[in-house]
Motif scaffolding. Structure first.
Motif, PDB file in Angstrom:
ATOM      1  N   ASN A 194      48.619 -11.586 -26.569  1.00  0.00           N
ATOM      2  CA  ASN A 194      48.402 -12.131 -25.232  1.00  0.00           C
ATOM      3  C   ASN A 194      49.241 -11.424 -24.178  1.00  0.00           C
ATOM      4  N   ALA A 195      50.415 -10.933 -24.549  1.00  0.00           N
ATOM      5  CA  ALA A 195      51.210 -10.140 -23.611  1.00  0.00           C
ATOM      6  C   ALA A 195      50.453  -8.859 -23.242  1.00  0.00           C
ATOM      7  N   LEU A 196      49.900  -8.186 -24.249  1.00  0.00           N
ATOM      8  CA  LEU A 196      49.125  -6.967 -23.983  1.00  0.00           C
ATOM      9  C   LEU A 196      47.873  -7.280 -23.168  1.00  0.00           C
ATOM     10  N   ALA A 254      54.117  -0.662 -25.003  1.00  0.00           N
ATOM     11  CA  ALA A 254      52.784  -0.126 -24.710  1.00  0.00           C
ATOM     12  C   ALA A 254      52.815   0.836 -23.531  1.00  0.00           C
ATOM     13  N   LEU A 255      53.818   0.677 -22.663  1.00  0.00           N
ATOM     14  CA  LEU A 255      53.971   1.574 -21.515  1.00  0.00           C
ATOM     15  C   LEU A 255      54.895   2.757 -21.817  1.00  0.00           C
ATOM     16  N   ALA A 288      48.782  -8.002 -19.522  1.00  0.00           N
ATOM     17  CA  ALA A 288      49.232  -6.800 -18.813  1.00  0.00           C
ATOM     18  C   ALA A 288      48.127  -5.785 -18.583  1.00  0.00           C
ATOM     19  N   PHE A 289      47.203  -5.676 -19.536  1.00  0.00           N
ATOM     20  CA  PHE A 289      46.261  -4.554 -19.479  1.00  0.00           C
ATOM     21  C   PHE A 289      44.779  -4.934 -19.493  1.00  0.00           C
ATOM     22  N   HIS A 290      44.453  -6.196 -19.785  1.00  0.00           N
ATOM     23  CA  HIS A 290      43.034  -6.541 -19.950  1.00  0.00           C
ATOM     24  C   HIS A 290      42.579  -7.765 -19.171  1.00  0.00           C
TER      25      HIS A 290
END
Length: 190
Positions: A71-73, A21-22, A76-78
């Motif tokens: 859940n990883a996303l 995602a990065l 990290a981002f939300h």
């Protein structure tokens, strides 16, 4: 049933999902058949031992693979407590993956009764009263080893006073199997 070495698969999946995602794709094994079984998980991010994000699901809604990735996303981002993770932070971020057991309702007649049933270091707890809801993973017992303090913080996390108690409160408990990235994990910096 998870294999004993599930962490060797789940941790790289969580890291690869965030890295991708990065814009820093990393390969991770995602072909184990057990990843397609239903599962509920939490992904916790830390930096220098401090929390940097934690998101998860309490009830099974999808495959374990999809749950870990989502859940990883989210962690990290939300996570609303933190700014989105940046690519510069990724290497300094450690990942923990927790896979949850089914939720078990607790039966109790008072707060003291509920506190006496808690198993420090073992129970994750879901607290609910009306529209107020919160949870702590079993790992939180490391910082809050006393059941009364644990419960007080759980109530505060739900947006209630530490001494709040009322009819209609529900508590559910669960256990987790969890894995944390080793301190000597390989670097993926480029």
């Amino acid at each position: 049933m998870l294999p004993i070495d599930a962490g060797a698969t789940l941790l790289p999946i969580a890291r690869a999902t965030i890295a991708g995602a990065l814009g820093r794709p990393v390969a991770a094994p995602m072909d184990a058949p057990w990843l397609l079984e239903p599962g509920a998980s939490f992904v916790t991010l830390t930096q220098s031992g401090g929390l940097r994000g934690c998101m998860g699901t309490l009830e099974v809604r999808q495959s374990l693979l999809a749950d870990i990735q989502n859940n990883a996303l989210a962690a990290a981002f939300h996570d609303p407590r933190f700014a989105p993770l940046t690519v510069q932070e990724l290497e300094a971020t450690d990942i923990e993956v927790s896979v949850l057991s089914a939720l078990q309702p607790m039966r109790f007649g008072s707060e003291a009764d509920a506190l006496s049933q808690l198993r420090p270091g073992m129970d994750g707890v879901v607290f609910a009263s009306g529209h107020h809801r919160s949870t702590f993973l079993p790992q939180v017992w490391e910082q809050l080893p006393d059941p009364q303090t644990f419960m007080a913080h759980l109530k505060r996390k739900a947006g209630l006073a530490a001494d709040f108690w009322a009819d209609g409160i529900t508590l559910q408990r669960y256990t987790v199997t969890h894995w944390t990235e080793p301190a000597d994990r390989p670097s993926h910096a480029s």
